[in-house]
Design an enzyme around this catalytic site. Structure first.
Site, PDB file in Angstrom:
ATOM      1  N   LYS A  41       1.659  -3.755  -0.826  1.00  0.00           N
ATOM      2  CA  LYS A  41       2.269  -3.973  -2.149  1.00  0.00           C
ATOM      3  C   LYS A  41       3.485  -3.056  -2.343  1.00  0.00           C
ATOM      4  O   LYS A  41       4.432  -3.430  -3.042  1.00  0.00           O
ATOM      5  CB  LYS A  41       1.241  -3.738  -3.268  1.00  0.00           C
ATOM      6  CG  LYS A  41       0.103  -4.765  -3.315  1.00  0.00           C
ATOM      7  CD  LYS A  41       0.573  -6.172  -3.624  1.00  0.00           C
ATOM      8  CE  LYS A  41      -0.592  -7.096  -3.953  1.00  0.00           C
ATOM      9  NZ  LYS A  41      -0.219  -8.519  -4.012  1.00  0.00           N
ATOM     10  N   TYR A  85      -8.380   0.275  -2.255  1.00  0.00           N
ATOM     11  CA  TYR A  85      -7.291  -0.712  -2.169  1.00  0.00           C
ATOM     12  C   TYR A  85      -6.745  -0.758  -0.729  1.00  0.00           C
ATOM     13  O   TYR A  85      -6.144  -1.738  -0.312  1.00  0.00           O
ATOM     14  CB  TYR A  85      -6.196  -0.407  -3.191  1.00  0.00           C
ATOM     15  CG  TYR A  85      -5.365  -1.630  -3.541  1.00  0.00           C
ATOM     16  CD1 TYR A  85      -5.975  -2.792  -3.994  1.00  0.00           C
ATOM     17  CD2 TYR A  85      -3.976  -1.619  -3.422  1.00  0.00           C
ATOM     18  CE1 TYR A  85      -5.228  -3.923  -4.312  1.00  0.00           C
ATOM     19  CE2 TYR A  85      -3.221  -2.742  -3.747  1.00  0.00           C
ATOM     20  CZ  TYR A  85      -3.859  -3.885  -4.193  1.00  0.00           C
ATOM     21  OH  TYR A  85      -3.113  -5.000  -4.496  1.00  0.00           O
TER      22      TYR A  85
END
Ligand SMILES: NC(=O)c1ccc[n+]([C@@H]2O[C@H](COP(=O)([O-])OP(=O)(O)OC[C@H]3O[C@@H](n4cnc5c(N)ncnc54)[C@H](O)[C@@H]3O)[C@@H](O)[C@H]2O)c1
Length: 259
Positions: A167, A160
């Site tokens: 995020k 990720y």
């Protein structure tokens, strides 16, 4: 699932940003808000994306349709001017967009360039703050704002990479915006869906492994779909959820509770 629910959001106006095609999480949100009675504004990224999005916007009887690239100065302001002119107000904002340059997304965080980090942060996080700033004055009867996050914000999810810190910032931004906008009756939620096969997800290395793991790990034993995310947002925008704000809501069949 039966899609005929009581249209509790009849007369409500919702801006949905992030539809690229019929697999987009934003499309699931648009469908759910429409089914709940809301009137929609739907945007597409640019002229290349338009032929994929415009038919979906027509299918959902969107009354406002426009191009919107949040990195292009003036485009966001233009969308909000159209909303103000045509609707005079707004009740719901869905931010379902993210971007990171491929090299920065696919390399480890250690190798992420400053430019790539800034671009990912601007499009995937700060654009939500800009949208909230423009939307809040139009939410005269209160409202609900949503931004799409992911588990990688809070836990390390291999591959990720830069999107994890981005995020995390987005979820923190939701908390601060919820604090600042609470007195106006505007509620702000980060939504954290489990992995879904979308175009954005195809940029993440070994995404299939994430999907398999999510399904086998989740207490409910199933992957989520875009309507699961849409129904959750629609519920959170109703008066039934009027005391909920600022949190991260997981739509992931329970996978986030496991170590
Ligand atoms: N697919 C998943 O597994 C998953 C899981 C959790 C969270 N999310 C998040 O959900 C959101 C939506 O992604 P998706 O999976 O539906 O993929 P998607 O590819 O369908 O949607 C991503 C959208 O971002 C838009 N976008 C990118 N740059 C933009 C810009 N400069 N201006 C305006 N729009 C821009 C694209 O046009 C596209 O519509 C993203 O924030 C993503 O990080 C996805």
């Amino acid at each position: 699932m039966d899609t005929k629910i009581n249209p509790v959001l009849t007369g409500r106006k919702a801006l949905i940003v992030g539809v690229a095609n019929d697999q987009s999480i934003a499309y699931g949100c648009a469908k759910a808000f429409r089914a709940a009675g809301a009137e929609l504004a739907i945007t597409w990224l640019n002229e290349k994306a338009r032929p994929h999005v415009e038919p979906l916007a027509h299918e959902l009887e969107a009354s406002i349709m426009a191009g919107l690239d949040v990195s292009k100065p003036g485009e966001l302001e233009a969308v909000f001017q159209t909303i103000e002119k045509n609707w005079g107000r707004l009740d719901v904002l869905v931010h379902s967009i993210a971007f990171a340059p491929k090299a920065d997304l696919q390399g480890g965080l250690l190798d992420c360039s400053g430019e790539g980090f800034a671009k990912a942060m601007d499009i995937s996080c700060h654009s939500f703050i800009r949208m909230a700033r423009l939307a809040a004055p139009l939410m005269s009867d209160g409202g609900a704002m949503f931004a799409m996050s992911y588990l990688g914000a809070n836990k390390v999810v291999p591959n990720y990479n830069v999107m994890g810190p981005v995020k995390a910032a987005l979820e923190a931004a939701c908390r601060y915006l919820a604090y600042e906008l609470g007195p106006k009756g505007v509620r702000v939620h980060a939504i954290s869906p489990g992995p879904l096969k979308t175009r954005a997800a195809s940029g993440i290395k070994d995404f299939e492994l994430l999907l398999n793991e999510a399904a086998s790990k989740a207490p409910l034993g199933e992957l989520v779909d875009i309507m699961d995310v849409g129904w959750t947002c629609a519920y959170l925008a109703t008066p039934f959820a009027h005391r909920l704000t600022g949190g991260t809501v997981y739509v992931d069949s329970g996978a986030n509770i496991l170590a």
